[in-house]
Scaffold this active site. Structure first.
Site, short mmCIF file in Angstrom:
data_model
loop_
_atom_site.label_atom_id
_atom_site.label_comp_id
_atom_site.label_asym_id
_atom_site.label_seq_id
_atom_site.Cartn_x
_atom_site.Cartn_y
_atom_site.Cartn_z
N ASP B 95 0.85 -1.18 0.00
CA ASP B 95 0.00 0.00 0.00
C ASP B 95 0.89 1.24 0.00
O ASP B 95 1.74 1.39 0.87
CB ASP B 95 -0.89 -0.02 1.25
N ASP B 97 0.52 5.28 -0.03
CA ASP B 97 -0.51 6.28 0.17
C ASP B 97 0.14 7.66 0.29
O ASP B 97 1.08 7.84 1.06
CB ASP B 97 -1.28 5.96 1.46
N ASP B 281 3.31 1.03 3.53
CA ASP B 281 2.75 0.85 4.87
C ASP B 281 3.00 -0.59 5.30
O ASP B 281 2.40 -1.52 4.76
CB ASP B 281 1.25 1.16 4.82
#
Ligand code: SF4
Ligand SMILES: [Zn+2]
Ligand SMILES: [Zn+2]
Lengths: 341, 373
Positions: B95, B97, B281
């Site tokens: 992930d 972001d 992450d």
């Protein structure tokens, strides 16, 4: 299983089927108890255990890769097999553990030497196959290194605490990790010990054999010396106290902190139901999610793996460590307050 | 959210699911995965097993979900409670972001919504109307956010292909539907590894936990030859390129590094890690039981679609991930920040009635910056 020559059995006796080996050599266990010539071997086996119990590695009659005399070869194997018989008869697990560990270290030396053998390809091949067969780690030679798939490396290295074993501190290329012969063997040390240990634990316990009693009795005496007593102060380490404080104040404890706290308490034998209320002050508390996560950590759900408490090293990098002098170089919070007497 | 807003969102989503079902990627080995969904203003329903496209279609039509999720893990019994599912393996997921990238642009496009009085203002720590500090932050990510996230995705892909020998075809990059990307890795040697192993992988990818020795710096018996070469594979090569800059500067910089000593080198490493370590992450990658937004479904935080990026460099989420209709609707908009969708600028709106296309209305309502009028 791999077909082994005499030399190999002497180096890696735990690979042999004990009963079959004795039969092939034309002996029964009873003969060792009665025949005065063979009886010396019981003494040799006893010494082998003694050395191991002392935390040392048994020095065999093998010189380099070969045995000085033809006759010495089976003696090497017999003393190992008889040691197992003695250990089974005595039944002390602490001795078995120490013996398995020492024998693993001994085999490790041979494996390492065989892996680095440049003149004899077959020795290297055998070492590679032993590792593959016993531990399902496929290693291959690439220039001066042995390479193994990253995923296999991770599975084995994950319990090592030294930073040099972290993947980031390894040479990684093409999905493979590069290792020296020494590192290759070191990587499977624990499995090697576990393998030998389980082999002994799973071996059938014979009924007492005449001529073995003396040695067995001496071993029972010896094992008392190794029974360890540990005292626990019952105090929680500073990192855990801090985490509990944070939660009690209703402040937010990061995921990693909750992970540490939960795995620590689970390892201390607390149940999920006992632990769950600790988190009820957390700002984002949700009883169902908490229970689900705890069950997951405890290994009662999901993949069934029980998660262990992270090392102090790891906790330091996560800023969860609040070490005091009482931490005293321990490597995992679980060791806090446990002192050997 | 008021009932008319929910009704409007549901209608818009329903239309999308009816017209664009082809965009919804039914993941391979469908029946081994766990599905879940949420409806507007209600909790999560999960532990659902789905056989094929047809059943998935039905789920969308019957429930009109706000969000739909699917596990990266494969189970024997995905519909049973967690502890009985029997975990088999899981795709590797990363992930990335924009909110984790500490970008300076962020303050310019974040709004604060007061929990107490609903006042909406530009990013601040205190409500300008009632002084409350309980604020909800909503970000309207900008081009820079997306571009910076793309750089991270590219770095990640480079490591996955070069260091871990993962085939390009097995790496799928999805726009998350809000402000980042989800990178899926299928059929790799990592399918069966557990959570702790995955955490080690993330440390590697983000260059975390390296010791000076790994890059040639020793405490004692220092040795110039131990420093990595410019064209070495893996992190050594990346380190060289970043720290030495060019081949010609290598020798001079090594002299400096040696003079500054071991502990200063550890600081250099931290700096390298901050600048060229990939910002993923770790918790997402570690979690082998999570359910992730289903590719092709709408993200209810924005009304944009989680969509596969075939050409990452050219990809523009704010035009290519917006599939809702152009039909106009009147809303009461209150967005102190302007934003761009389908190459058109909208806002700022100061608590005013405006007539905008559905995809814009949905975007604002999802961000809590508008109400149906
Ligand atoms: S040393 Fe270990 S036990 Fe002590 S505070 Fe740090 S992590 Fe906790
Ligand atoms: Zn307010
Ligand atoms: Zn931005």
């Amino acid at each position: 299983m791999i077909a082994l020559g005499q030399d190999e059995i002497a180096k890696y006796p735990f690979l042999a089927d004990a009963g079959q080996y004795l039969k092939d050599q034309g002996f029964s266990l009873e003969q060792f108890g009665t025949d005065p010539d063979l009886k010396q071997l019981i003494q040799k086996a006893y010494d082998r255990i003694l050395v191991a119990a002392d935390g040392k590695i048994y020095k065999s009659d093998l010189i380099g890769d070969h045995v000085s005399k033809e006759a010495a070869l089976p003696r090497e194997v017999f003393s190992f097999l008889l040691a197992i018989v003695l250990l089974k008869l005595c039944g002390m697990h602490t001795l078995i553990k120490r013996f398995a560990l020492a024998e693993a270290r001994r085999a490790e030396k041979y494996l390492e030497r065989d892996l680095s053998n440049i003149s004899d390809e077959s020795k290297k091949e055998l070492a590679i196959r032993v590792i593959d067969d016993l531990f399902s780690v496929q290693i291959e030679k690439q220039d001066d290194y042995f390479v193994i798939p990253v995923s296999d490396y991770l599975k084995h290295s994950i319990n090592f605490h030294e930073r040099e074993w972290k993947l980031i501190n390894r040479h990684v290329e093409n999905g493979l990790v590069f290792l020296t012969p020494h590192e290759t063997v070191r990587l499977i040390r624990k499995e090697l010990g576990t393998y030998i240990n389980s082999k002994i634990i799973n071996a059938k316990t014979p009924t007492m054999i005449p001529g073995f009693e003396d040695s067995v009795n001496k071993l029972s005496m010896l094992s008392k010396k190794f029974a360890t007593f540990t005292v626990t102060t019952g105090e929680y380490p500073p990192c855990i106290k801090h985490a509990i404080d944070v939660l009690e104040k209703g402040e937010n404890l990061p995921h990693s902190g909750r992970f540490m706290l939960a795995t620590f308490l689970l390892s201390k034998g607390q149940t999920v139901q006992q632990i769950a209320p600790l988190f009820k002050n957390a700002p984002d508390y949700n009883p169902r999610v908490t229970l689900y996560q705890l069950n997951h950590l405890a290994g009662t759900s999901g993949s069934g793996t029980q998660y262990s408490c992270p090392s102090c090293e790891k906790l330091k990098t996560q800023s969860l460590c609040f070490a005091t002098s009482e931490c005293d170089n321990i490597i995992n919070p679980l060791q806090f307050g446990k002192k050997r007497k | 959210m008021q009932d008319t807003d929910i009704k409007f969102l549901e209608d818009s989503f329903k239309k999308y699911y009816f017209e664009h079902f082809d965009l919804i990627h039914v993941p391979e080995r469908t029946s081994e995965r766990e599905f879940g969904f949420q409806k507007f203003n209600s909790g999560m329903t999960r532990h659902i097993q789905i056989k094929d496209d047809k059943e998935l279609h039905l789920l969308f039509m019957q429930n009109v979900p706000s969000d739909v999720y699917c596990s990266n893990a494969y189970y024997s019994f995905p519909n049973l409670p967690m502890n009985e599912k029997d975990w088999k393996e899981a795709d590797l997921i990363f992930d990335i972001d924009a909110k984790d990238l500490n970008l300076t642009c962020r303050a310019n496009h974040t709004v604060s919504i007061c929990y107490e009085c609903n006042e909406i203002s530009k990013d601040s720590n205190q409500c300008r109307k009632c002084n409350s500090t309980k604020l909800e932050k909503k970000s309207l990510p900008c081009k820079n956010c997306i571009d910076q996230s793309k750089i991270q995705v590219e770095r990640l892909s480079e490591i996955l292909t070069n260091d871990f020998a993962i085939d390009k075809e097995n790496i799928h990059v999805y726009f998350s539907g809000n402000e980042g990307f989800h990178v899926y890795v299928y059929n790799s040697q990592f399918q069966e590894i557990g959570s702790r192993e995955r955490s080690e992988l993330t440390d590697y990818i983000s260059l975390r936990g390296a010791i000076p020795e790994t890059f040639g710096m020793r405490k004692f018996k220092q040795d110039r030859a131990a420093f990595p070469d410019f064209n070495e594979k893996g992190w050594k090569g990346r380190f060289s390129k970043y720290v030495f800059g060019s081949k010609s500067k290598r020798s001079k910089i090594i002299t400096e590094l040696l003079a500054n000593g071991y502990s200063s080198f550890q600081k250099t490493l931290d700096d390298v890690s901050k600048n060229i370590g990939v910002k993923i992450d770790p918790n997402v990658t570690m979690d082998i039981h999570r359910i992730f937004r289903l590719p092709g479904s709408i993200n209810s935080k924005s009304g944009l679609t989680k969509i596969l990026c075939t050409d990452l460099t050219k990809f523009d989420p704010y035009s290519e991930a917006s599939f809702l209709s152009d039909e106009t609707i009147e809303v009461l908009a209150n967005s102190p920040i302007e934003f761009k969708l389908k190459n058109k600028k909208f806002g700022p709106y100061n608590n005013e009635k405006v007539t905008v296309p559905t995809f814009v209305a949905v975007y604002m309502i999802c961000k809590k910056l508008a109400k149906t009028a």
